[in-house]
Design a protein around this motif. Structure first.
Motif, PDB file in Angstrom:
ATOM      1  N   GLY A  95     -15.408 -32.384  16.286  1.00 46.23           N
ATOM      2  CA  GLY A  95     -16.027 -31.072  16.111  1.00 46.23           C
ATOM      3  C   GLY A  95     -15.090 -29.872  16.115  1.00 46.23           C
ATOM      4  O   GLY A  95     -15.551 -28.744  16.225  1.00 46.23           O
ATOM      5  N   ALA A  96     -13.760 -30.082  15.984  1.00 45.72           N
ATOM      6  CA  ALA A  96     -12.848 -28.932  15.890  1.00 45.72           C
ATOM      7  C   ALA A  96     -13.219 -28.102  14.667  1.00 45.72           C
ATOM      8  O   ALA A  96     -13.607 -28.655  13.630  1.00 45.72           O
ATOM      9  CB  ALA A  96     -11.406 -29.416  15.781  1.00 45.72           C
ATOM     10  N   GLN A  97     -13.102 -26.762  14.796  1.00 43.21           N
ATOM     11  CA  GLN A  97     -13.578 -25.887  13.721  1.00 43.21           C
ATOM     12  C   GLN A  97     -12.670 -24.707  13.480  1.00 43.21           C
ATOM     13  O   GLN A  97     -12.002 -24.218  14.387  1.00 43.21           O
ATOM     14  CB  GLN A  97     -14.973 -25.329  14.076  1.00 43.21           C
ATOM     15  N   ALA A  98     -12.699 -24.230  12.236  1.00 47.74           N
ATOM     16  CA  ALA A  98     -12.001 -22.986  11.897  1.00 47.74           C
ATOM     17  C   ALA A  98     -12.759 -22.289  10.785  1.00 47.74           C
ATOM     18  O   ALA A  98     -13.452 -22.923   9.988  1.00 47.74           O
ATOM     19  CB  ALA A  98     -10.569 -23.279  11.449  1.00 47.74           C
TER      20      ALA A  98
ATOM     21  N   ASP B 155      -9.592 -22.829  15.138  1.00 48.31           N
ATOM     22  CA  ASP B 155      -8.502 -23.745  15.438  1.00 48.31           C
ATOM     23  C   ASP B 155      -7.353 -23.613  14.422  1.00 48.31           C
ATOM     24  O   ASP B 155      -7.485 -23.990  13.268  1.00 48.31           O
ATOM     25  CB  ASP B 155      -9.080 -25.174  15.397  1.00 48.31           C
ATOM     26  N   GLU B 156      -6.227 -23.090  14.896  1.00 49.56           N
ATOM     27  CA  GLU B 156      -5.075 -22.865  13.997  1.00 49.56           C
ATOM     28  C   GLU B 156      -4.547 -24.156  13.387  1.00 49.56           C
ATOM     29  O   GLU B 156      -4.032 -24.153  12.279  1.00 49.56           O
ATOM     30  CB  GLU B 156      -3.926 -22.204  14.769  1.00 49.56           C
ATOM     31  N   ASP B 157      -4.691 -25.266  14.140  1.00 49.30           N
ATOM     32  CA  ASP B 157      -4.173 -26.543  13.640  1.00 49.30           C
ATOM     33  C   ASP B 157      -4.849 -26.969  12.347  1.00 49.30           C
ATOM     34  O   ASP B 157      -4.320 -27.768  11.586  1.00 49.30           O
ATOM     35  CB  ASP B 157      -4.389 -27.646  14.686  1.00 49.30           C
TER      36      ASP B 157
ATOM     37  N   ALA C 178      -5.591 -24.920   9.913  1.00 49.18           N
ATOM     38  CA  ALA C 178      -5.198 -24.049   8.797  1.00 49.18           C
ATOM     39  C   ALA C 178      -3.963 -24.585   8.086  1.00 49.18           C
ATOM     40  O   ALA C 178      -3.067 -23.846   7.717  1.00 49.18           O
ATOM     41  CB  ALA C 178      -4.965 -22.634   9.295  1.00 49.18           C
ATOM     42  N   VAL C 179      -3.900 -25.915   7.915  1.00 52.01           N
ATOM     43  CA  VAL C 179      -2.762 -26.527   7.237  1.00 52.01           C
ATOM     44  C   VAL C 179      -3.067 -26.656   5.748  1.00 52.01           C
ATOM     45  O   VAL C 179      -4.194 -26.458   5.316  1.00 52.01           O
ATOM     46  CB  VAL C 179      -2.419 -27.906   7.842  1.00 52.01           C
ATOM     47  N   ASP C 180      -2.027 -27.060   5.008  1.00 58.11           N
ATOM     48  CA  ASP C 180      -2.095 -26.997   3.550  1.00 58.11           C
ATOM     49  C   ASP C 180      -3.337 -27.610   2.926  1.00 58.11           C
ATOM     50  O   ASP C 180      -4.035 -26.959   2.171  1.00 58.11           O
ATOM     51  CB  ASP C 180      -0.852 -27.652   2.943  1.00 58.11           C
ATOM     52  N   ASP C 181      -3.618 -28.902   3.256  1.00 58.58           N
ATOM     53  CA  ASP C 181      -4.705 -29.551   2.517  1.00 58.58           C
ATOM     54  C   ASP C 181      -6.061 -28.929   2.842  1.00 58.58           C
ATOM     55  O   ASP C 181      -6.896 -28.736   1.970  1.00 58.58           O
ATOM     56  CB  ASP C 181      -4.710 -31.080   2.715  1.00 58.58           C
ATOM     57  N   VAL C 182      -6.276 -28.563   4.111  1.00 51.57           N
ATOM     58  CA  VAL C 182      -7.559 -27.964   4.492  1.00 51.57           C
ATOM     59  C   VAL C 182      -7.683 -26.555   3.904  1.00 51.57           C
ATOM     60  O   VAL C 182      -8.732 -26.189   3.365  1.00 51.57           O
ATOM     61  CB  VAL C 182      -7.714 -27.920   6.031  1.00 51.57           C
TER      62      VAL C 182
END
Lengths: 106, 235
Positions: B28-31, B42-44, B46-50
């Motif tokens: 359930g982590a969210q951004a 969640d900053e994690d 905000a990576v390229d593929d997402v």
């Protein structure tokens, strides 16, 4: 009657009133299903609800799960498939399949 | 969902900012992401593929699951409401405006004639008392906007249609009989629009359901706008 855009505002409003709240979201569908991915159902701890994740076929079951999620805080991924019309099980009469993500609003 | 993230979602919706809520289905982590990058959460994530998937989903206005390094992620697009500009504060508009509201459109009724565009004829509707081309230019139709002209008066309808044709509006319709529409087509050609431009105008407006009353005509128009919006999209 509500547009999906009202769901988040209502969620915040219910939470501010001190109610336990869960947000249920259709994340995937297969075959014919009445509500597309992104459709949402908002549920509180007294089983009041707003919105929908199907044509009314699985809301009862999703609301029961939502109350569990409000109690323990653990998000759940639910899947519902075709119902057997001869039995009293929960499913979609339309022959589709949906996956619903249920999370508690902290 | 964390309370701060919900507040960020509501803030984006109020600001009419296109965003996407991304959720890792396992845990359930969210951004909350905009096409430019992370808005909240969640900053994690905000990576390229997402981030790329979120930007694509916002552009396509399409929710869905993607496989990422974090596992399966659901991308929920939260675009601002569709918009509908209705030119002519006429009887049909009195039915069309609230019905379009139910369909989720943010409606603006435009008519320079004060007697038509009075607030008591259009409770709870945004009414702009200006020349249609000026008002429509101000509104800046985009590909999530429908433009419908209902006045029957070329002085009011034609300039609005010209602005609509220069925009990316997904649905353009103009009320009038087949004969009225043929006259309109001729005038727009003389104004410099080509056949491909003019073919974007649905005229007579609405699906052919033999509609008679204002509400029935509004139903035909909204059905056609919906068909245009969802056309080729099986979901």
């Amino acid at each position: 009657m509500s547009n999906d855009s009202d769901i988040f505002e209502t969620a915040a409003c219910w939470r501010d009133q001190g109610r336990g709240v869960a947000l249920c979201t259709v994340v995937a569908t297969w075959g014919s299903s009445p509500r597309a991915a992104g459709s949402q159902l908002l549920v509180d701890d007294k089983k009041s609800f707003l919105g929908s994740v199907s044509g009314g076929c699985i809301e009862g079951a999703v609301i029961n799960e939502a109350v569990e999620v409000i109690a323990d805080g653990k998000p759940r991924l639910l899947e519902f498939g075709v119902s057997d019309e001869q039995a009293w099980d929960v499913g979609l009469a339309c022959g589709g399949k949906v996956r619903v993500f249920v999370e508690r609003l902290e | 969902m964390r309370r701060e993230l919900l507040a960020a979602v509501i803030e984006a919706q109020r600001a009419k900012r296109p965003v996407a809520l991304v959720t890792v289905l396992e845990g359930g982590a969210q951004a909350l992401m905009a096409s430019e990058g992370l808005v909240a959460g969640d900053e994690d994530l905000a990576v390229d593929d997402v981030a790329a998937a979120a930007a694509d989903a916002i552009g396509d206005d399409r929710c869905g699951c993607i496989e990422t390094a974090h596992g399966q992620v659901f991308v929920q697009v939260l675009n601002p409401p569709l918009r509908m500009a209705i030119v002519g504060a006429v009887h049909i508009s009195q039915a069309l405006a609230p019905m379009a509201g139910l369909l989720g459109y943010e409606v603006t009724v435009i008519d320079p004639r004060r007697a038509f565009a009075s607030a008591d004829r259009f409770p709870d509707v945004r009414v702009v008392v200006e020349w249609p081309d000026d008002a429509l230019r101000e509104l800046a139709p985009d590909r999530r906007t429908a433009v419908i002209t209902l006045t029957h008066d070329p002085k009011l309808d034609d300039p609005a249609l010209a602005v609509a044709l220069e925009s990316t509006a997904f649905y353009i319709a103009s009320l009038g009989s087949t004969r009225t529409h043929a006259g309109r087509v001729e005038r727009l050609k003389q104004a410099g629009f080509d056949n491909a431009d003019i073919a974007r105008i649905h005229g007579p407006a609405g699906l052919p359901i033999s509609a008679r009353s204002p509400a029935e005509i509004a139903t035909a128009i909204l059905a056609q706008a919906t068909q245009q919006l969802r056309g080729g999209n099986s979901s």
